[in-house]
Design a protein around this motif. Structure first.
Motif, PDB file in Angstrom:
ATOM      1  N   UNK A  11       0.847  -1.199   0.000  1.00 28.03           N
ATOM      2  CA  UNK A  11       0.000   0.000   0.000  1.00 28.03           C
ATOM      3  C   UNK A  11       0.881   1.247   0.000  1.00 28.03           C
ATOM      4  N   UNK A  12       0.354   2.335  -0.564  1.00 29.40           N
ATOM      5  CA  UNK A  12       1.129   3.571  -0.596  1.00 29.40           C
ATOM      6  C   UNK A  12       0.237   4.797  -0.579  1.00 29.40           C
ATOM      7  N   UNK A  13       0.871   5.938  -0.282  1.00 30.23           N
ATOM      8  CA  UNK A  13       0.250   7.260  -0.342  1.00 30.23           C
ATOM      9  C   UNK A  13       1.165   8.116  -1.210  1.00 30.23           C
ATOM     10  N   UNK A  14       0.573   8.882  -2.149  1.00 29.43           N
ATOM     11  CA  UNK A  14       1.401   9.635  -3.092  1.00 29.43           C
ATOM     12  C   UNK A  14       0.692  10.898  -3.572  1.00 29.43           C
ATOM     13  N   UNK A  15       1.472  11.738  -4.215  1.00 30.16           N
ATOM     14  CA  UNK A  15       0.975  12.910  -4.935  1.00 30.16           C
ATOM     15  C   UNK A  15       1.032  12.554  -6.411  1.00 30.16           C
ATOM     16  N   UNK A  16      -0.055  12.792  -7.133  1.00 28.94           N
ATOM     17  CA  UNK A  16      -0.126  12.427  -8.553  1.00 28.94           C
ATOM     18  C   UNK A  16      -0.165  13.688  -9.392  1.00 28.94           C
ATOM     19  N   UNK A  35       4.714  14.138   2.765  1.00 32.70           N
ATOM     20  CA  UNK A  35       5.248  14.013   4.136  1.00 32.70           C
ATOM     21  C   UNK A  35       4.315  14.717   5.119  1.00 32.70           C
ATOM     22  N   UNK A  36       3.903  15.944   4.785  1.00 37.19           N
ATOM     23  CA  UNK A  36       3.019  16.710   5.667  1.00 37.19           C
ATOM     24  C   UNK A  36       1.659  16.036   5.817  1.00 37.19           C
ATOM     25  N   UNK A  37       1.108  15.507   4.718  1.00 36.74           N
ATOM     26  CA  UNK A  37      -0.190  14.826   4.748  1.00 36.74           C
ATOM     27  C   UNK A  37      -0.111  13.610   5.663  1.00 36.74           C
ATOM     28  N   UNK A  38       0.962  12.817   5.510  1.00 39.51           N
ATOM     29  CA  UNK A  38       1.136  11.634   6.358  1.00 39.51           C
ATOM     30  C   UNK A  38       1.283  12.027   7.823  1.00 39.51           C
ATOM     31  N   UNK A  39       2.097  13.030   8.086  1.00 39.11           N
ATOM     32  CA  UNK A  39       2.336  13.462   9.471  1.00 39.11           C
ATOM     33  C   UNK A  39       1.053  13.949  10.133  1.00 39.11           C
ATOM     34  N   UNK A  40       0.231  14.673   9.393  1.00 40.62           N
ATOM     35  CA  UNK A  40      -1.029  15.194   9.944  1.00 40.62           C
ATOM     36  C   UNK A  40      -1.974  14.063  10.351  1.00 40.62           C
ATOM     37  N   UNK A  41      -1.801  12.904   9.760  1.00 45.14           N
ATOM     38  CA  UNK A  41      -2.664  11.744  10.054  1.00 45.14           C
ATOM     39  C   UNK A  41      -1.939  10.680  10.873  1.00 45.14           C
ATOM     40  N   UNK A  42      -0.733  11.017  11.302  1.00 38.08           N
ATOM     41  CA  UNK A  42       0.084  10.098  12.098  1.00 38.08           C
ATOM     42  C   UNK A  42       0.276   8.754  11.402  1.00 38.08           C
ATOM     43  N   UNK A  43       0.549   8.822  10.100  1.00 36.51           N
ATOM     44  CA  UNK A  43       0.826   7.635   9.289  1.00 36.51           C
ATOM     45  C   UNK A  43       2.326   7.650   8.986  1.00 36.51           C
ATOM     46  N   UNK A  44       2.994   6.554   9.318  1.00 35.54           N
ATOM     47  CA  UNK A  44       4.445   6.493   9.096  1.00 35.54           C
ATOM     48  C   UNK A  44       4.761   5.715   7.822  1.00 35.54           C
ATOM     49  N   UNK A  45       5.628   6.261   6.976  1.00 34.37           N
ATOM     50  CA  UNK A  45       6.110   5.470   5.838  1.00 34.37           C
ATOM     51  C   UNK A  45       6.858   4.241   6.358  1.00 34.37           C
TER      52      UNK A  45
END
Length: 157
Positions: A11-16, A35-45
């Motif tokens: 699974x991944x999170x990205x900017x398209x 990075x900011x989007x993940x941090x705001x949701x407390x999701x760690x790569x």
């Protein structure tokens, strides 16, 4: 040296975005948005950042995703997308050096696969999973000439 590896789903999170070849560096600078989007949701790569080339058309432009693998599938919003890198066989190679050398490294991997008679999981200029994974953290390896980048291109099952 190129090789074939078996990889599981990721699974991944990205900017398209759609980007001209010359616009890749400016688009890469937007990785901070992810990075900011993940941090705001407390999701760690759970691994290094990647570029995923969904459409490779040198004239019309590239459709790229830049992001990070994560543990679980999430819902994106706005320009942030989510997805799953599919499980399967990937042709892989590691490029050591400046990212400017990635075009040549990509050509070498494509030629290697052709020599081996391998088929890409691609339909024309649309790829299922064509990745550049940036293993070097610029804070730890500031000299771009010392970077390591993995190429992972999905093969047809």
């Amino acid at each position: 040296m190129a090789e074939i590896v078996e990889l599981g789903e990721r699974p991944y999170v990205a900017l398209r975005g759609k980007v001209a070849m010359g616009g890749i560096p400016a688009f890469a600078d937007r990785l901070r948005d992810v990075v900011d989007w993940l941090a705001a949701r407390e999701i760690a790569p759970n691994d290094a950042p990647f570029f995923k080339y969904d459409v490779v058309d040198m004239e019309a432009g590239l459709v790229l995703e830049i992001g990070f693998p994560v543990d679980d599938l999430h819902s994106g919003e706005g320009e942030i997308v989510t997805g799953v890198l599919p499980a399967g066989r990937y042709a892989t190679a590691t490029h050591h050096g400046h990212p400017d050398g990635l075009m040549a490294a990509t050509r070498d991997l494509l030629a290697w696969a052709e020599e081996k008679g391998l088929e890409w999981d691609a339909y024309g200029d649309r790829w299922t999973a064509r990745l550049e994974i940036y293993r070097s953290d610029p804070r730890e390896v500031p000299d771009l000439n010392d970077w390591d980048t993995d190429l992972q291109f999905k093969l047809k099952d």
